[in-house]
Design an enzyme around this catalytic site. Structure first.
Site, PDB file in Angstrom:
ATOM      1  N   ASP A   1       0.872  -1.190  -0.069  1.00  0.00           N
ATOM      2  CA  ASP A   1       0.012   0.058  -0.044  1.00  0.00           C
ATOM      3  C   ASP A   1       0.876   1.394  -0.120  1.00  0.00           C
ATOM      4  O   ASP A   1       1.920   1.181   0.528  1.00  0.00           O
ATOM      5  CB  ASP A   1      -0.855   0.092   1.305  1.00  0.00           C
ATOM      6  CG  ASP A   1      -2.047   1.151   1.441  1.00  0.00           C
ATOM      7  OD1 ASP A   1      -2.770   1.228   0.446  1.00  0.00           O
ATOM      8  OD2 ASP A   1      -1.777   1.914   2.253  1.00  0.00           O
TER       9      ASP A   1
ATOM     10  N   GLU B   1       1.801  -0.412  -4.851  1.00  0.00           N
ATOM     11  CA  GLU B   1       0.832   0.395  -5.311  1.00  0.00           C
ATOM     12  C   GLU B   1       1.447   1.808  -5.602  1.00  0.00           C
ATOM     13  O   GLU B   1       1.936   2.482  -4.585  1.00  0.00           O
ATOM     14  CB  GLU B   1      -0.263   0.768  -4.204  1.00  0.00           C
ATOM     15  CG  GLU B   1      -1.385   1.497  -4.353  1.00  0.00           C
ATOM     16  CD  GLU B   1      -2.024   2.466  -3.706  1.00  0.00           C
ATOM     17  OE1 GLU B   1      -3.060   2.943  -4.050  1.00  0.00           O
ATOM     18  OE2 GLU B   1      -1.472   2.526  -2.605  1.00  0.00           O
TER      19      GLU B   1
END
Ligand code: NOJ
Length: 548
Positions: free
Chosen positions: A218, A272
């Site tokens: 993330d 990401e």
């Protein structure tokens, strides 16, 4: 602990991630087995046959860890336990094993940039005085100005508003500020601290030891901050931003790569990375760093042949020197569903453009989303499918304000509709809510539109013309056609408003983005089409797969 999955380590298998079909499970909204209105691990287990029949190679689970859920679980209180709303650690282990036995790998979501405000480290930091070692794991700073009542920097949070929140001292007086690039409930970690690094390496091993085949990272470009904490200047050169895409990140990912590579079978790192610069993006995909990263440039593209083609070309060009496979992503739990987006006047995606929502033509949007799916599935590399896109679900834009949960909505003062509209629980079966998502009588955490009775997996499985049937057929072709696995991409001549390319010698994909019918080449066999037609004149907003 339940039996660990033992993947076979054939040479072919080692490269599974290079063209895998990865299905994103937004756990909270996938399937609720116990009737609390919240999706859970048992719900996923019960639907593994559906996922196998759909033809996916891996599942990516958005965070399933213990969390106060201030940001849908991206505020982790304990990286080694499952949130009780979702299930237990042994259920997660069993699910990873059972999926693997059906040929489906599991990718877990690691959130290294920030923790929950309830994480023990942050609670300890708050309980300790300024300057204490417990605060060093975060970014605590005095404020600016004579009363220290101004934020340490003027940075803007990714959710809007400031990136700093002031703490209170134990005696009630105003204290230091702490940094949060997202919501105040998500304090940023200090990645210059050795304990922060060691802890995340241990968490990585924890999940790899439990059979995770990979890790989605993330906010992967945000971990490192310039310790001087300068303002975000104008005209920054690459690597000069105070907290985005800093060069020091590469050393972290190289150390993670060494960890995943120490396992006998291939485990992968997926970043990401929202980065505008394709060359900077590709640096993360060098052979000793991440395996792949999400292609947000493609996701954000408008429904426009020239723009899509240049995004595809730029993607392939950027990945080639590092020999990493591209990924093709049309949506995820953060963005407007394609069916809705492609039916608008502006078909591109940007977070800013979501406010306010504009009218959409869902018939047109669904037609284009089906064509876009065939396009994405025909491109070389790995494919991501966000749950519900295979059902052609639209964004839900009329969720009552009292039921919205996304901090993006609240932090914008209600101006941004937020991301709840793409997170509405899936419709599985039946004629009215909860559509088999929850047991009958239970109330899903977000309301499902009654019109979704026509979009349930049950209805669509019985309809050969449905979006679900299209996805199933296309993924089956993709899985068995060597041209789609290994063939390089060659553009075919023709109208600039038609995307037409070959994979290897005998497979072609054509997508008509023009307003006119386009004639197909002679001597081709139709494999699949996104919209039915006469087999000769390709209608607008339609994709076709051809055998040459
Ligand atoms: C990206 C995730 O996809 C999003 O849902 C989340 O809010 C932010 N990172 C913060 O963790």
């Amino acid at each position: 602990m339940t039996e660990r999955p033992q993947p076979a380590a054939s040479a072919d298998d080692a490269d599974w991630w290079r063209n895998a079909v990865i299905y994103q499970v937004y756990l909270r909204s996938f399937a609720d087995s116990d009737g609390d209105g919240i999706g859970d691990l048992e719900g996923v287990r019960a639907h593994l046959p559906y996922l196998r029949d759909l033809g996916v190679d891996a599942l990516w689970f958005t965070p399933w860890y213990s969390s106060p859920m201030a940001d849908g679980g991206y505020d982790v209180a304990d990286y080694r336990s499952i949130d009780p709303a979702f299930g237990t650690l042994s259920q997660a282990e069993a699910l990873i094993g059972e999926a693997r036995r059906l040929g489906i790998r599991t990718i877990v979501d690691i959130v290294p940039n920030h923790v929950s405000e309830q994480h023990p480290w942050f609670q300890e930091a708050l309980a300790c005085p300024p300057g204490s070692p417990e605060r060093e794991r975060f970014w605590f700073r005095p404020g600016r100005g004579p009363d220290q009542d101004e934020e340490p920097t003027g940075w803007t949070s990714n959710f809007g508003g400031p990136t700093w929140t002031r703490t209170k001292n134990p005696d009630g007086t105003a204290g230091e500020w702490y940094l949060h690039l997202f919501a105040p409930a998500q304090p940023d970690l200090n990645w210059n601290h050795p304990e922060v690094r060691a802890e995340h390496e241990a968490v990585l091993r924890f999940w790899l030891d439990r059979g995770a085949a990979g890790v989605r990272i993330d906010s992967a470009a945000l971990l490192i901050k310039d310790p001087v904490l300068p303002e975000v200047g104008a005209d920054l050169r690459p690597g000069e931003h105070p907290y985005e895409d800093r060069d020091e990140l590469h050393e972290i990912y190289a150390s993670w790569r060494a960890i995943v590579d120490s396992y006998p079978d291939t485990r992968v790192l997926v970043g990401e990375l929202w980065l505008p610069d394709a060359q900077r993006f590709a640096r993360y995909l060098r052979s000793d760093e991440l395996h792949t990263a999400f292609n947000f440039d493609f996701l954000a593209c408008p429904w426009d042949a020239a723009r899509l083609r240049s995004s595809i070309e730029a993607t392939l060009r950027a990945h080639a020197p590092v020999a990493a496979p591209a990924t093709w992503v049309l949506s995820n739990h953060d963005v407007t569903r394609p069916v809705t987006r492609y039916g608008r006047a502006d078909t591109s995606f940007s977070f800013a453009a979501k406010r306010p929502a504009t009218v959409t033509d869902l018939v047109l949007g669904r037609r284009r989303a089906r064509a876009a799916a065939l396009l994405a599935m025909a491109l070389p590399g790995a494919l991501y499918i966000y749950q519900g896109d295979e059902l052609g679900l639209p964004e839900v834009e009329d969720i009552p304000a009292s039921q919205l949960a996304d901090p993006m909505h609240f932090r914008s003062g209600g101006v941004d509709p937020g991301r709840d509209g793409c997170r509405v629980p899936l419709p599985w079966s039946g004629a009215r809510p909860p559509f088999g998502f929850s047991p009958e009588g239970a109330r899903p955490w977000l309301p499902q539109p009654s019109s979704w009775r026509e979009l349930t997996a049950e209805v669509q499985a019985a309809d050969p013309a449905s979006t679900l049937s299209l996805y199933r057929s296309a993924l089956a072709v993709r899985a068995r056609d060597p041209a789609l696995r290994n063939g390089s991409l060659t553009w075919l001549p023709g109208s600039p408003e038609v995307l037409a390319f070959r994979r290897a010698d005998d497979f072609a994909c054509m997508v008509n983005l023009s307003p006119e019918l386009q004639e197909l080449p002679a001597d081709v066999d139709l494999i699949l089409t996104s919209t039915a037609f006469d087999g000769r004149w390709l209608p607008p907003d339609t994709a076709v797969w051809l055998r040459l």
